[in-house]
Design a protein around this motif. Sequence first.
Motif, PDB file in Angstrom:
ATOM      1  N   ARG A  44      42.792  43.848  45.154  1.00 51.59           N
ATOM      2  CA  ARG A  44      41.780  43.338  44.450  1.00 51.59           C
ATOM      3  C   ARG A  44      42.205  42.208  42.703  1.00 51.59           C
ATOM      4  O   ARG A  44      41.772  41.669  42.451  1.00 51.59           O
TER       5      ARG A  44
ATOM      6  N   ASN B 183      35.192  36.864  43.030  1.00 52.81           N
ATOM      7  CA  ASN B 183      34.354  37.233  44.276  1.00 52.81           C
ATOM      8  C   ASN B 183      35.808  36.719  45.093  1.00 52.81           C
ATOM      9  O   ASN B 183      35.610  37.017  46.339  1.00 52.81           O
TER      10      ASN B 183
ATOM     11  N   ILE C   6      37.524  38.718  48.443  1.00 51.96           N
ATOM     12  CA  ILE C   6      37.883  38.723  49.944  1.00 51.96           C
ATOM     13  C   ILE C   6      38.670  39.213  50.161  1.00 51.96           C
ATOM     14  O   ILE C   6      39.022  39.969  51.517  1.00 51.96           O
TER      15      ILE C   6
END
Length: 62
Positions: A20, A39, A43
């Motif tokens: 991330r 975002n 994901i």
Amino acid sequence: MRKYNFIRPLLLIVMALLVRSIVTNLCIVLGMAPEPAGNIGFIAMIITALVFYTNIVRKRRK
């Protein structure tokens, strides 16, 4: 809880958070705004966790 491996869940969490942060930082460096980059990083974190978890489950069955 015989033969429970504590390393695998910790490794799953560490890998997801690491992916991330790497993806988010890479998107920001390439010129994306921080919110969409976060975002996309989230994901990528979910995808990494799912792939890693399926790999753990597959190895446990064998």
